[in-house]
Every structure is written in structure tokens, then in C-alpha cells.
Write a protein that holds these residues in place. Structure first.
Motif, PDB file in Angstrom:
ATOM      1  N   GLU A 146     -33.000 -31.366  18.608  1.00 49.23           N
ATOM      2  CA  GLU A 146     -33.344 -30.196  19.403  1.00 49.23           C
ATOM      3  C   GLU A 146     -32.280 -29.107  19.324  1.00 49.23           C
ATOM      4  OE1 GLU A 146     -36.376 -29.463  21.106  1.00 49.23           O
ATOM      5  OE2 GLU A 146     -36.700 -30.945  19.516  1.00 49.23           O
ATOM      6  N   ALA A 147     -31.044 -29.469  18.996  1.00 47.19           N
ATOM      7  CA  ALA A 147     -29.998 -28.458  18.828  1.00 47.19           C
ATOM      8  C   ALA A 147     -30.284 -27.553  17.626  1.00 47.19           C
ATOM      9  CB  ALA A 147     -28.642 -29.134  18.660  1.00 47.19           C
ATOM     10  N   HIS A 148     -31.123 -28.028  16.707  1.00 44.24           N
ATOM     11  CA  HIS A 148     -31.495 -27.251  15.519  1.00 44.24           C
ATOM     12  C   HIS A 148     -33.024 -27.281  15.373  1.00 44.24           C
ATOM     13  CE1 HIS A 148     -27.247 -27.225  14.483  1.00 44.24           C
ATOM     14  NE2 HIS A 148     -27.224 -28.549  14.557  1.00 44.24           N
ATOM     15  N   ALA A 149     -33.723 -27.062  16.476  1.00 43.35           N
ATOM     16  CA  ALA A 149     -35.182 -27.225  16.495  1.00 43.35           C
ATOM     17  C   ALA A 149     -35.867 -26.347  15.455  1.00 43.35           C
ATOM     18  CB  ALA A 149     -35.719 -26.920  17.890  1.00 43.35           C
ATOM     19  N   GLY A 150     -35.406 -25.118  15.295  1.00 40.64           N
ATOM     20  CA  GLY A 150     -36.037 -24.219  14.335  1.00 40.64           C
ATOM     21  C   GLY A 150     -35.909 -24.708  12.912  1.00 40.64           C
ATOM     22  N   HIS A 151     -34.774 -25.292  12.594  1.00 36.36           N
ATOM     23  CA  HIS A 151     -34.568 -25.801  11.236  1.00 36.36           C
ATOM     24  C   HIS A 151     -35.492 -26.987  10.940  1.00 36.36           C
ATOM     25  CE1 HIS A 151     -32.483 -27.125   7.588  1.00 36.36           C
ATOM     26  NE2 HIS A 151     -32.598 -28.349   8.080  1.00 36.36           N
ATOM     27  N   PHE A 152     -35.564 -27.935  11.868  1.00 34.82           N
ATOM     28  CA  PHE A 152     -36.341 -29.145  11.609  1.00 34.82           C
ATOM     29  C   PHE A 152     -37.849 -28.901  11.700  1.00 34.82           C
ATOM     30  CE2 PHE A 152     -32.246 -31.129  12.810  1.00 34.82           C
ATOM     31  CZ  PHE A 152     -32.068 -31.895  11.666  1.00 34.82           C
ATOM     32  N   GLY A 153     -38.244 -27.887  12.429  1.00 37.54           N
ATOM     33  CA  GLY A 153     -39.670 -27.572  12.523  1.00 37.54           C
ATOM     34  C   GLY A 153     -40.476 -28.640  13.232  1.00 37.54           C
ATOM     35  N   ALA A 154     -39.956 -29.130  14.338  1.00 35.46           N
ATOM     36  CA  ALA A 154     -40.655 -30.176  15.086  1.00 35.46           C
ATOM     37  C   ALA A 154     -41.946 -29.636  15.692  1.00 35.46           C
ATOM     38  CB  ALA A 154     -39.750 -30.727  16.183  1.00 35.46           C
ATOM     39  N   GLU A 155     -43.006 -30.434  15.613  1.00 32.75           N
ATOM     40  CA  GLU A 155     -44.277 -30.124  16.265  1.00 32.75           C
ATOM     41  C   GLU A 155     -44.704 -31.336  17.086  1.00 32.75           C
ATOM     42  OE1 GLU A 155     -47.286 -28.824  13.592  1.00 32.75           O
ATOM     43  OE2 GLU A 155     -46.123 -27.104  12.852  1.00 32.75           O
ATOM     44  N   VAL A 156     -45.115 -31.090  18.318  1.00 35.89           N
ATOM     45  CA  VAL A 156     -45.518 -32.169  19.216  1.00 35.89           C
ATOM     46  C   VAL A 156     -46.938 -31.919  19.684  1.00 35.89           C
ATOM     47  CG1 VAL A 156     -45.070 -33.335  21.412  1.00 35.89           C
ATOM     48  CG2 VAL A 156     -43.150 -32.578  19.989  1.00 35.89           C
ATOM     49  N   THR A 157     -47.771 -32.943  19.559  1.00 33.75           N
ATOM     50  CA  THR A 157     -49.139 -32.903  20.063  1.00 33.75           C
ATOM     51  C   THR A 157     -49.280 -33.963  21.146  1.00 33.75           C
ATOM     52  OG1 THR A 157     -49.966 -32.241  17.884  1.00 33.75           O
ATOM     53  CG2 THR A 157     -51.582 -33.084  19.472  1.00 33.75           C
ATOM     54  N   THR A 158     -49.735 -33.563  22.322  1.00 29.71           N
ATOM     55  CA  THR A 158     -49.844 -34.486  23.449  1.00 29.71           C
ATOM     56  C   THR A 158     -51.271 -35.004  23.562  1.00 29.71           C
ATOM     57  OG1 THR A 158     -48.108 -33.301  24.621  1.00 29.71           O
ATOM     58  CG2 THR A 158     -49.488 -34.778  25.925  1.00 29.71           C
ATOM     59  N   GLY A 159     -51.412 -36.314  23.640  1.00 30.13           N
ATOM     60  CA  GLY A 159     -52.728 -36.934  23.757  1.00 30.13           C
ATOM     61  C   GLY A 159     -53.362 -36.673  25.111  1.00 30.13           C
ATOM     62  N   ARG A 160     -54.639 -36.935  25.192  1.00 30.20           N
ATOM     63  CA  ARG A 160     -55.386 -36.660  26.424  1.00 30.20           C
ATOM     64  C   ARG A 160     -55.258 -37.792  27.433  1.00 30.20           C
ATOM     65  NH1 ARG A 160     -61.572 -36.401  25.497  1.00 30.20           N
ATOM     66  NH2 ARG A 160     -61.402 -38.621  25.960  1.00 30.20           N
ATOM     67  N   ASN A 161     -55.309 -39.033  26.973  1.00 26.29           N
ATOM     68  CA  ASN A 161     -55.374 -40.161  27.901  1.00 26.29           C
ATOM     69  C   ASN A 161     -54.016 -40.453  28.543  1.00 26.29           C
ATOM     70  OD1 ASN A 161     -58.043 -40.460  27.311  1.00 26.29           O
ATOM     71  ND2 ASN A 161     -57.826 -42.319  26.093  1.00 26.29           N
ATOM     72  N   HIS A 162     -54.087 -41.111  29.701  1.00 27.16           N
ATOM     73  CA  HIS A 162     -52.897 -41.583  30.399  1.00 27.16           C
ATOM     74  C   HIS A 162     -52.717 -43.077  30.104  1.00 27.16           C
ATOM     75  CE1 HIS A 162     -52.292 -37.962  32.942  1.00 27.16           C
ATOM     76  NE2 HIS A 162     -53.590 -37.835  32.769  1.00 27.16           N
ATOM     77  N   TYR A 163     -51.456 -43.509  29.989  1.00 28.22           N
ATOM     78  CA  TYR A 163     -51.174 -44.926  29.762  1.00 28.22           C
ATOM     79  C   TYR A 163     -49.921 -45.320  30.517  1.00 28.22           C
ATOM     80  CZ  TYR A 163     -47.437 -43.741  26.444  1.00 28.22           C
ATOM     81  OH  TYR A 163     -46.279 -43.263  25.869  1.00 28.22           O
ATOM     82  N   ILE A 164     -49.791 -46.628  30.760  1.00 29.29           N
ATOM     83  CA  ILE A 164     -48.612 -47.167  31.427  1.00 29.29           C
ATOM     84  C   ILE A 164     -48.224 -48.456  30.731  1.00 29.29           C
ATOM     85  CG2 ILE A 164     -49.995 -48.386  33.186  1.00 29.29           C
ATOM     86  CD1 ILE A 164     -47.690 -47.769  35.167  1.00 29.29           C
ATOM     87  N   TRP A 165     -46.928 -48.644  30.521  1.00 27.09           N
ATOM     88  CA  TRP A 165     -46.372 -49.757  29.760  1.00 27.09           C
ATOM     89  C   TRP A 165     -45.848 -50.782  30.757  1.00 27.09           C
ATOM     90  CZ3 TRP A 165     -46.499 -49.352  24.414  1.00 27.09           C
ATOM     91  CH2 TRP A 165     -45.821 -50.335  23.681  1.00 27.09           C
TER      92      TRP A 165
END
Length: 411
Positions: A146-165
Motif C-alpha cells: 500500500e505504500a506504493h499502491a499506484g506502482h503495484f496497481g492493486a484492484e480489489v473486488t468485494t463479494g456480495r455474500n457474508h461469511y464467518i470463519w
């Protein structure tokens, strides 16, 4: 070579083992922010193919992991109140804490310095000063990435369902599923053993079911009580075990799928969940992190004269590693994407006979399945088992459809 590995999970520890085996003169430190023996999760799963790879990398740790694992071959599903059994490939479960303990012990025996309760706050932390290579194995929330987020080009997609471990005192001798219909929709769980005393139990449902059952406002204790009643026939009266204090809110999550455009910057390289995540329903997270470690160690071994002595050589090695792993991950990422979508569209399959539903559960990675009526897909799949031309057509069409859909939607 001086190596700083940030994160003492399976991938980081195993990478340190591999590098020490390649060259005992490497100075390697693993920085883990949590105390020894403290870890999230309950058990992890893997398949026989991983053991073969681990034995090639380090037979001693592979044998220790194998001996500490439980095994199963059957899959069991309870749909409403009907139980079905499917014969499958041999699978393995091991407690996450046990696996980390074995890997840490092996790493230290080889001369790796493992420092617990020693968090790294960013790329400029003094712990990283003078390192020839910094391995970011610090998870999906990686501070180094995250200190170099622009360089790494991270993309995050969040799922719809809820879960518990969760954990449970019920010891399962098969990989087990249970699907329960409520007045607010379906709720289901996956359960598997990882020791002679405990099993993992992951519960999932749609947002509508989660809110309708009041799970969004329940305490941890009330949530466990509710879920124990819901899955009573699966648990056989055994208790569920949470991670938080009983009076805290239950730790429901929505899965975040992470990808990165590139995996290294200078001498900083990503590994495991810091680089990628795949939906838990395919049970591949730990396997993929260990495979990252194998690939990174192999790339560094191929550098002539020793990695770190020539910046261009190190950069080339890290480039090869990232390119190789991103290509190898395409299949698992596709399977995880379709698996998650299958569960997000679960009602589409629940009118089937339980045996048919369980069969399509095993086919949930298929890119064809969302586009063919479930009953028709089931009949075609059974026919393909008997007719080689249909089987070849299915193998040919599936990947092509997946690539076409990915190109059009990016999903």
C-alpha cells in the motif's frame, strides 16, 4: 544476501526455508507482528499434488506437514434434510497454527531468525535497512504494497455474500456441506477436520438472509447459538467456536478478491495474499502462497552469481517470478471467480434433486454452468462422462467462453 521477509505466514516462512537450503550463507529474518502461536483461522486444506511440490523443495518440512495432517476422500452434503455422499480425490487438512509452528521450527533450525511481535510499519522501517531483498508476505492489507499502491496497481473486488470463519468440536471425517432453507433465504456451511479434536466450519449466506435472520446485529454468543441450532444435524450436538469475546459482535466478512498489475518494485516483491487472493470456496489460499514461495526461490536460484549482487539480475529474476505466477494463477482465479458466483446465485440450483445439486456443486468452477439451465447442464454433464466427443467439446468450449466473458466484462 540479506533478506527481510515481512509476515510469518506459510508463504513467508516456507520461502525462508527454501532460500536457506539454496545457500546457508543468506542472512534471513522473518518479521511477524503477532506473538508465536497466535494466528487467525482454524484449519487449512490442500491436495496431494502440493505435497509432491513441497517434498521437492524441502522434504523435512513436507514430511512434518504430512504427518500432522488429517485425510479424507468423501464429500458429504446435507440439502434441507437429505444427506448425499460423493466419492472424490484425497484431501488434507491441518491446523493453521500447527502448520506455522512446524515451518517456524524448520526455518529456525536452518538458521533463519524468526522475530515474533515485531511488526514492520512501512518500507522505511529500520528493520529493512540494508536488505538486498524485501519480501512482502504481510497479507491482503500489506503495508508494504500500500505504500506504493499506484506502482503495484492493486484492484480489489468485494463479494456480495457474508461469511464467518468458525471452529467446532465436531471432528469431520469428510469434507461436508449443509444447505438450510429459512424464511429469509438459504444459509449454508462448509466443514472439514484439521486435527483429532477440531474442525473448521465456514458459514455463508446472502445479505438478505444475513439481515433477515438478525445476524447483522447479534453478538458473537447469540450468533453461535443460532448457527448451532440451524446446523444441528451436521454438528451432532457439538459446539461452534468463535474468535472474539462472547459479548463482541460476530466477525462476519465479505470476501475481497485482490489482484496486482505488477508484483515487484526495486528489491521489494509481493508473495501470497499480499499479491493475490482467491475465494475461500476453492480452498487454495495456502497452496498458492506456498507455490509463490517455490517460484520465487526458483527465480532467485537461476540468477548467476547470486541474487542481490547485481541489481539488473535481481530485477530480471523478480520480473520472471511475477510473470510466471500471474500466468499460473489464471486457472485458479477463474475457478475461484465462478465458484463464488455459484454460491451468490445458489437459489438457481436448489430446486434440483439433492443428488443433482451436489453434482453441480462439484461443477461450480465451470464457465459454462451459469449460461445453461441447471437441469440441462446436469444431463449434458452425465452424457459427457459416457461420450468422448462431448467430453472433448466441453473441455474445448469452457476455457474459450471464460476468456471471451473476461475480455468483455473484466469479471
Amino acid at each position: 544476501m540479506k533478506i527481510a521477509c515481512v509476515g510469518g505466514g506459510p508463504g513467508g516462512l516456507y520461502f525462508s526455508i527454501l532460500m536457506k537450503r539454496q545457500d546457508p550463507s543468506h542472512e534471513i529474518t522473518v518479521h511477524e507482528r503477532n506473538p508465536a502461536g497466535s494466528t487467525y483461522g482454524w484449519g487449512v486444506t490442500y491436495w496431494a499434488g502440493l505435497l509432491d511440490k513441497l517434498r521437492a523443495g524441502d522434504p523435512e518440512s513436507a514430511d512434518a506437514i504430512s504427518e500432522a495432517s488429517v485425510r479424507w476422500t468423501d464429500g458429504v452434503a446435507i440439502v434441507r434434510d437429505e444427506r448425499t455422499v460423493h466419492r472424490g480425490d484425497e484431501g488434507f487438512g491441518i491446523g493453521r497454527r500447527r502448520m506455522l509452528g512446524l515451518l517456524a521450527e524448520r526455518a529456525e533450525a536452518l538458521g533463519v531468525r524468526v522475530e515474533f511481535e515485531h511488526g514492520v510499519t512501512g518500507p522505511d522501517s529500520p528493520e529493512l535497512a540494508g536488505a538486498d531483498l524485501v519480501v512482502a508476505a504481510d497479507g491482503v492489507n500489506s503495508v508494504l504494497r500500500e505504500a506504493h499502491a499506484g506502482h503495484f496497481g492493486a484492484e480489489v473486488t468485494t463479494g456480495r455474500n457474508h461469511y464467518i470463519w468458525l471452529g467446532t468440536t465436531k471432528v469431520f471425517d469428510s469434507f461436508s456441506f449443509a444447505f438450510k432453507e429459512t424464511e429469509h433465504g438459504w444459509i449454508w456451511c462448509y466443514a472439514y477436520g484439521f486435527s483429532g479434536e477440531r474442525s473448521t466450519c465456514v458459514v455463508e449466506c446472502s445479505p438478505q438472509t444475513w439481515q433477515g435472520l438478525g445476524l447483522d446485529v447479534m453478538s458473537e454468543a447469540d450468533t453461535l447459538n443460532q448457527l448451532e441450532k440451524t446446523f444441528a444435524d451436521l454438528l451432532d450436538g457439538h459446539a461452534l467456536i468463535g474468535r472474539a469475546q462472547a459479548d463482541d459482535a460476530a466477525q462476519w466478512l465479505r470476501f475481497r478478491t485482490l489482484t496486482n498489475r505488477t508484483w515487484h518494485r526495486g528489491n521489494l516483491v509481493l508473495l501470497g495474499d499480499a499479491a493475490h487472493t482467491t475465494h475461500y470456496s476453492i480452498g487454495a489460499g495456502t497452496t498458492l502462497a506456498l507455490e509463490d514461495a517455490l517460484a520465487l526461490a526458483a527465480a532467485l536460484r537461476d540468477v548467476g552469481g547470486g541474487p542481490g549482487r547485481d541489481g539488473g539480475d535481481l530485477d530480471s529474476a523478480l520480473t520472471r517470478y511475477g510473470r510466471r505466477r500471474r500466468a499460473e494463477l489464471l486457472s485458479a482465479q477463474s475457478a475461484a471467480r465462478y465458484s463464488a458466483q455459484w454460491y451468490e446465485n445458489l437459489p438457481r440450483y436448489m430446486s434440483l434433486d439433492p443428488v443433482q445439486m451436489f453434482a453441480l456443486l462439484g461443477q461450480r468452477h465451470s464457465p459454462l454452468l451459469p449460461h445453461i439451465p441447471p437441469q440441462l447442464y446436469y444431463r449434458l454433464d452425465r452424457a459427457a462422462e459416457q461420450l468422448e466427443p462431448l467430453r472433448r467439446l466441453k473441455r474445448w468450449l469452457g476455457p474459450r467462453l471464460a476468456r471471451t466473458l473476461h475480455a468483455r466484462t473484466g469479471a
